[in-house]
Design a protein around this motif. Structure first.
Motif, PDB file in Angstrom:
ATOM      1  N   ASN A  25       0.846  -1.195   0.000  1.00 24.53           N
ATOM      2  CA  ASN A  25       0.000   0.000   0.000  1.00 24.53           C
ATOM      3  C   ASN A  25       0.878   1.240   0.000  1.00 24.53           C
ATOM      4  O   ASN A  25       2.052   1.204   0.371  1.00 24.53           O
ATOM      5  CB  ASN A  25      -0.926   0.022   1.211  1.00 24.53           C
ATOM      6  N   MET A  27       1.622   5.327   1.114  1.00 28.97           N
ATOM      7  CA  MET A  27       1.452   6.246   2.239  1.00 28.97           C
ATOM      8  C   MET A  27       0.864   7.583   1.766  1.00 28.97           C
ATOM      9  O   MET A  27       0.532   8.434   2.592  1.00 28.97           O
ATOM     10  CB  MET A  27       2.803   6.497   2.928  1.00 28.97           C
ATOM     11  N   ASN A  41       1.073   9.862   5.008  1.00 26.36           N
ATOM     12  CA  ASN A  41       0.849   9.004   6.171  1.00 26.36           C
ATOM     13  C   ASN A  41       2.158   8.358   6.631  1.00 26.36           C
ATOM     14  O   ASN A  41       3.149   8.304   5.892  1.00 26.36           O
ATOM     15  CB  ASN A  41      -0.156   7.901   5.835  1.00 26.36           C
ATOM     16  N   SER A  44       0.187   2.276   6.670  1.00 27.05           N
ATOM     17  CA  SER A  44      -0.920   1.851   5.814  1.00 27.05           C
ATOM     18  C   SER A  44      -0.981   0.330   5.865  1.00 27.05           C
ATOM     19  O   SER A  44      -0.070  -0.330   6.369  1.00 27.05           O
ATOM     20  CB  SER A  44      -0.734   2.347   4.371  1.00 27.05           C
ATOM     21  N   THR A 117       0.105  -4.278   8.508  1.00 21.49           N
ATOM     22  CA  THR A 117       0.249  -2.830   8.609  1.00 21.49           C
ATOM     23  C   THR A 117       1.721  -2.485   8.731  1.00 21.49           C
ATOM     24  O   THR A 117       2.406  -2.946   9.649  1.00 21.49           O
ATOM     25  CB  THR A 117      -0.505  -2.282   9.832  1.00 21.49           C
TER      26      THR A 117
END
Length: 577
Positions: A25, A27, A41, A44, A117
């Motif tokens: 994923n 950020m 971020n 993620s 995560t």
């Protein structure tokens, strides 16, 4: 557009009933650009979903972003520090970018299907310099290799590095052997691709333009998409997979990738190929090289031939050649068929040429003579540097002479000699004392140097052996020991009164030492009152013929040691009551 980057090269290979998938994923909150929010971020998530019959064989985490690098992150709260790092610099704006790697196989096997995560990837303090030119990004991906018995035999190659795409980038993937093109595919982990930038952006495999529309149009291959989730919102990174079965041919041993981009700054981090392949892959290791003794040229070499990451059995009679500094030492062959992921261990006798002692490079090569076709030919050698150590060096020991305590026996203390030798040769050497040469040769009857030792002959030769604990290499030195007759101590008087104390004319160091001595006792008038030797009792103050006590007074003695090193001793002794 100029940049510094690291070439994408082969990292790892797998063979078997295998395939791969990728999760990960971004950020980024949205696609970056000059007018996007300069916010990113620090964590993620993505979810792994494998079927019950899919067994994880390997899992590799890649994370990347703007800046010189954040190499400490967490995956599901497990702290990770990168094992390998990649860097690139966009010289036109003098800005660095990074990618990092960690082998997460154990964690992914343990946690398996769950939400993963990645956190603590914090670039918030540095992205402000990247936002104006639209290269602020961060993201992560996990490449998972899995086995499924229902799959055909495949070869998976993982290539990684960090190469940017300027106007054009060409990457040649080697270590390929195409047996069948069915279900062949290629996957990419790429960073900083933008959906709205599609100026002359294309992907070619062996000269053929490929795409996966509508997710990956032919003119916008790296556009922030995820083939595995069919998402077009993987901002500023790509996890893409393409079928290449129509772009390769049986017999190909390389795959040529060409990427073009007229504007978008794209970085290729990882390329994964899956090809149907049925070939062995011979590798070899030197497990042990036996040095039987110092400078002994006759030895044994123990090797193991493997057929790991292969898709076919390795046939019998695959060659094994052993070299010492490029001198051929031995040739032999495997004796059995080695199955996929199997091995065969072999003991090979060697005679090392005297010309290459003491130190040399030992090389084992598999599949060199009449080679069979295999997946790779660049992994057939194994090197081992051999150091024939010299034996420990012992200093010549000075002879030790101690006083004769009787019948040519003496007490010897070897503790200081032991300590001095250990200090000189080092703690990785074992020091052993032996009482005879025979004991030294047979390793019997060792002497404990921390206890007093009584000699067993006079003179005697002690053998001191120093053995290198790591190699068994040893040397020895001799220590001559002997006893001699020290001067006897003659008291000046005694009191033969029967109290058990000093009742005899006891000359210390005489009996059992000067075994041929004679001692004569005379009174003041020159009359012999007693004589003695090794076989008679000491004088107890009595006349030898009547056994009567002699009167108190001074008596005279003559001691004949009968030892070539000593003269006759005359003196007086006082007899008291």
């Amino acid at each position: 557009m100029n940049s510094y980057s690291q070439e994408v090269t082969l990292y790892k290979q797998f063979g078997g009933h295998i395939d791969f998938t990728i999760i990960g994923n971004s950020m980024n909150l949205d696609e970056n650009g000059a007018f996007s929010n300069c916010v990113i971020n620090t964590s993620s998530s993505a979810t792994l979903n494998l079927t019950d019959d899919e067994t994880i064989k390997g899992a590799y985490l890649y994370w990347a972003g703007s800046g010189p690098g954040d190499f400490g992150v967490q995956l599901n709260n497990e702290s990770i520090t990168s094992q390998r790092n990649f860097n690139a610099v966009l010289e036109t704006v003098d800005l660095p970018y990074f990618s990092a790697f960690y082998d997460v196989t154990a964690q992914i096997i343990s946690e398996r299907n769950t939400e993963y995560t990645l956190s603590e990837l914090d670039l918030t303090d540095i992205i402000s310099a990247y936002c104006p030119n639209g290269t602020n990004f961060a993201g992560w991906a996990i490449l998972v290799i899995y086995e499924n018995p229902n799959l055909p035999l495949n070869q998976i190659n993982i290539y990684d590095g960090l190469e940017y795409v300027p106007n054009e980038l060409s990457i040649s993937l080697n270590n390929i052997d195409v047996i069948d093109t069915i279900d062949s595919k290629i996957g990419f982990i790429a960073w900083e691709g933008d959906a709205f930038l599609s100026v002359n952006e294309s992907l070619y495999i062996n000269g053929n333009l490929i795409g996966n529309p509508p997710l990956n149009p032919n003119d916008n291959a790296f556009n922030g998409t995820n083939t595995y989730t069919n998402s077009d919102e993987l901002y500023n990174m790509d996890l893409d997979e393409y079928s290449i079965q129509n772009n390769i041919a049986i017999g190909d041993d390389t795959v040529n990738i060409q990427l073009t981009s007229g504007q978008d700054f794209v970085m290729i981090n990882t390329i994964i190929t899956k090809l149907n392949s049925q070939l062995p892959d011979a590798t070899i290791s030197i497990d042990n090289f036996q040095i039987t003794s110092c400078n002994n040229r006759e030895t044994q070499c123990y090797v193991t031939v493997y057929n790991n990451n292969s898709t076919k059995e390795l046939p019998v009679n695959t060659s094994i050649t052993i070299y010492g500094d490029e001198n051929l030492l031995a040739t032999t062959f495997t004796t059995s068929i080695i199955p996929i992921n199997g091995s065969e261990s072999i003991e090979i006798p060697l005679i090392i040429p005297e010309s290459i002692l003491q130190d040399f490079e030992l090389k084992a090569v598999v599949n060199e003579i009449n080679p069979v076709l295999e997946i790779r030919t660049d992994n057939n050698e194994y090197f081992l540097f051999i150091n024939y150590p010299l034996p420990p060096v012992l200093e010549v020991q000075s002879p030790i002479e101690n006083c004769n305590l009787g019948f040519e026996k003496g007490i010897f203390d070897f503790s200081d000699i032991y300590t001095e030798i250990i200090t000189t040769v080092g703690s990785d050497v074992t020091i052993t004392f032996y009482p005879t040469e025979e004991d030294y040769l047979n390793d019997t009857a060792p002497i404990n140097p921390n206890f007093d030792y009584e000699n067993i002959s006079n003179p005697q030769t002690i053998y001191i052996k120093a053995t290198n604990d790591l190699t068994g290499c040893y040397s020895y030195v001799t220590l001559p020991i002997s006893v001699y007759n020290c001067p006897p101590f003659i008291p000046d008087g005694f009191s033969p009164n029967g109290d058990g104390i000093n009742d005899e004319f006891n000359i210390s160091g005489l009996y059992d030492i000067f075994t041929s001595f004679n001692l004569e006792i005379y009174n003041r008038w020159g009359t012999l009152v007693y004589d003695t030797n090794q076989n008679k009792e000491p004088w107890n103050g009595r006349l030898y013929n009547t056994k009567e006590l002699v009167p108190t007074g001074v008596y005279y003695y003559i001691l004949y040691p009968n030892d070539s090193n000593y003269k006759t001793v005359q003196g007086s002794v006082y007899v008291s009551r």
